[in-house]
Design an enzyme around this catalytic site. Structure first.
Site, PDB file in Angstrom:
ATOM      1  N   SER A 189      71.736  38.578  43.646  1.00 39.20           N
ATOM      2  CA  SER A 189      72.862  39.200  44.354  1.00 39.20           C
ATOM      3  C   SER A 189      72.962  40.656  43.939  1.00 39.20           C
ATOM      4  O   SER A 189      72.213  41.118  43.084  1.00 39.20           O
ATOM      5  CB  SER A 189      74.158  38.467  44.013  1.00 39.20           C
ATOM      6  OG  SER A 189      74.559  38.837  42.702  1.00 39.20           O
ATOM      7  N   LYS A 190      73.916  41.329  44.521  1.00 42.43           N
ATOM      8  CA  LYS A 190      74.131  42.755  44.237  1.00 42.43           C
ATOM      9  C   LYS A 190      74.256  43.042  42.743  1.00 42.43           C
ATOM     10  O   LYS A 190      73.928  44.121  42.288  1.00 42.43           O
ATOM     11  CB  LYS A 190      75.414  43.219  44.929  1.00 42.43           C
ATOM     12  CG  LYS A 190      75.230  43.474  46.397  1.00 42.43           C
ATOM     13  CD  LYS A 190      76.308  44.455  46.870  1.00 42.43           C
ATOM     14  CE  LYS A 190      76.044  44.909  48.272  1.00 42.43           C
ATOM     15  NZ  LYS A 190      76.161  43.842  49.266  1.00 42.43           N
TER      16      LYS A 190
END
Ligand code: GLU
Length: 493
Positions: free
Chosen positions: A254-255
């Site tokens: 994820s980010k």
């Protein structure tokens, strides 16, 4: 068997690593089998789908150089490839299920479903989903109510007391008790739009998809899809759920781990070849002892048997390594073209560089190519070739164990050499020349070069000095050294 597979994104977000991995594996599998790779837009979520994400999808894949054989933009015999344009099929096929009593109308308003959820939550009940209230309504009566315009959805009748089995190419035989499947999920919403499950199954069938290769997060939908295939009387495609892509900490990528959208990678100065090569290895192995593969080579070698079950770990450092490798494979001209947008954005020159600026830019590529990790690093590294660098304080010019007075002498020598060095046709001759001069003047080569480097590039750490001098040319080279010398002399007063 005609091999046909597909990438079926919902345009509800930017294209990211997980998505392109799925697309790439489908593309490679189809190519490896002489089959067809299809793009289908699953835009049935009206509130979350957005045209800008469709554009992002096209931009991303055109940048990556991944092409499909059939899709909304290129057409194909199973058109349309956009689900919002296929609603008539979904209506028609739910009609079939209703007729065969394998689906039913549900008139429960959203408020009732919400209350059901609240009551269960308050009672800490383990039951979830629909309570099948409308399943027992007489079908003729239900059809009348629906025809009369009463708002309704259509739900699938999940057969109770059975177990659903299917085979996953990677995970083997899988079975789920039907009781554990979402009870009677909605197929057609009250606005006539299909849910993901309905549209996905109907389209995979109508488009004659032979293999569904998708991320493992969809595995829990598959038993339901298998029930739907059975209800329709269709043979399901072969399933292969791809291993998850994780960050180094074992959590879903994820980010928090770094860039994930392909836009970010592009803007950070990655090459599409590096991304493709690296992403193709996320959960698959090819030949031993090799790292670098072109898209064509990957397509020749891709094999479902070589997929790994274990989650794939995304290693940003390894991707950087790939990027460096692919950068070094570029010719100076290619690299200059690729770096040009970054240089324009950084203001090295205007949007249309002059032939002279372009020539300097291309000539600078060999100076940076060997150490480059990202294209975006280039402007900062070679800005001194386009504008005079700001000179640092005098102390930056002084070699180790030396002082200002001695440094001024060194730079005076340098001043006498700058012109000739800039005129030398190659590094070797420049090096021989300056070595001989250092010996003659009885100074250390390193001590002679250091202040010269700072004068010319504005920094102790810079791309190779001789090449820089050559690109600047004798006039500019000399002017820079003279200016620096003046600065040092002034600070010595
Ligand atoms: N529309 C789904 C997605 O966004 C497709 C899943 C599938 O491949 O079946 O990923």
């Amino acid at each position: 068997m005609n091999i046909r597979d597909r990438y079926a994104p919902s345009p509800t977000g930017l294209q990211h690593i997980g998505g392109i991995r799925t697309a790439l594996f489908n593309c490679l599998f189809a190519r490896s089998q002489g089959g067809k790779f299809i793009l289908r837009l699953e835009d049935t979520d009206r509130t979350r789908s957005d045209e800008s994400y469709v554009q992002n999808l096209y931009d991303t894949f055109s940048w990556l150089g991944i092409k499909w054989d059939e899709g909304p933009d290129v057409g194909g015999q199973y058109s349309p490839y956009i689900q919002s344009e296929r609603t008539k099929f979904y209506k028609e096929y739910t009609g079939e299920l209703l007729k065969n009593k394998l689906a039913y109308y549900c008139f429960c308003p959203p408020e009732r479903l919400e209350r059901l959820r609240e009551v269960r939550e308050a009672a800490r009940s383990s039951e979830t989903g629909y309570d099948r209230l409308c399943r027992s309504i007489n079908p003729e009566e239900a059809a009348k109510r629906a025809a009369g315009g009463e708002p309704c959805t259509i739900r699938l009748k999940i057969p109770l007391g059975e177990t659903t089995r299917f085979h996953d190419h990677l995970l083997g035989d899988i079975e789920w008790k039907n009781e554990d499947i979402n009870p009677d999920p909605v197929l057609l919403k009250s606005d006539g739009f299909p849910t993901y499950h309905l549209a996905n199954v109907v389209d995979d069938h109508l488009m004659e998809i032979s293999h569904v290769l998708r991320a493992q997060e969809w595995l829990s939908s598959t038993p339901l899809h298998v029930i739907m295939y059975k209800s329709f009387g269709w043979t399901p495609p072969e399933f292969c759920h791809l291993p998850m892509v994780m960050g180094q900490d074992g959590k879903k990528l994820s980010k928090r781990h770094g860039a994930t959208s392909i836009d970010e990678f592009r803007l950070n100065g990655y090459l599409p070849e590096a991304l493709i090569n690296y992403v193709a290895l996320l959960g698959a192995s090819y030949e031993d002892g090799r790292d670098i593969y072109s898209l064509n080579e990957l397509a020749q070698r891709f094999n479902l048997e070589k997929l790994n079950k274990a989650p794939a770990v995304f290693d940003y450092k390894k991707l950087e390594w790939y990027n460096g490798q692919y950068i070094r494979m570029k010719s100076d001209e290619e690299l200059a073209s690729l770096c040009l947008p970054f240089a324009v954005a950084a203001g090295l020159f205007g949007a249309e560089p002059s032939p002279q600026e372009r020539a300097v830019f291309t000539a600078a590529m060999p100076l940076v190519k060997e150490r480059l990790v990202f294209l975006s690093e280039v402007p900062e590294k070679i800005a001194y070739l386009f504008r005079e660098p700001e000179l640092p304080g005098a102390e930056e010019f002084i070699p180790k164990k030396s002082d200002l007075a001695k440094t001024i002498e060194l730079l005076q020598i340098g001043c006498g050499l700058a012109r000739t060095l800039a005129e030398m046709p190659d590094d070797e001759q420049a090096e021989n020349f300056i070595k001989a001069e250092a010996e003659k003047k009885e100074v250390k080569l390193g001590d002679l070069m250091m202040p010269l480097r700072v004068a010319v590039t504005g920094s102790r750490v810079s791309p190779p000095l001789f090449g820089s001098l050559r690109i600047l040319g004798p006039e500019k080279a000399l002017a820079r050294v003279q200016k620096a010398l003046k600065k040092l002399e002034l600070s010595n007063k």
